[in-house]
Write a protein that holds these residues in place. Sequence first.
Motif: not given
Length: 94
Positions: A19-20, A33-37, A54-58, A62-63
Motif C-alpha cells: 500500500s501507499y 509503488n503500484i499497490p497490488l489492487n 522484480v516485485l516485492c511487498c512485505a 502479494r508480490s
Amino acid sequence: MEVAKIIKEKLGTIVDVRSYDEFSGGHVVGSINIPLNEIPKRIDELRTLKGPLVLCCASGNRSGQAQLFLTEHGIESYNGGSWLDVNYHQSKIE
C-alpha cells in the motif's frame, strides 16, 4: 533469470506492490509503488516499464500474486519476496 542478478545488474524495474502507506514507511531506493489492487487497471503502464520486473511487498505473498497475474498477461516478472530482501540485494551493488 535470478532476482539477485536482475537487481545487481540493473536489468529491470523494482515494483513494490504494498500500500501507499507501507511504501512511504520505507522502500527500496529507486523502486516504484503500484499497490497490488491497482495492478490490473495499470497493466498498460506496467508494460512500458523496463523489464523484467522484480516485485516485492512485505513478505512475498502479494508480490507472488502480482507475479502470477503479470505472467498470465505476458509480462516477464519475478517475485523478489520481501522488500527488505530486495533492498539487501541492492545494497550489494558496488
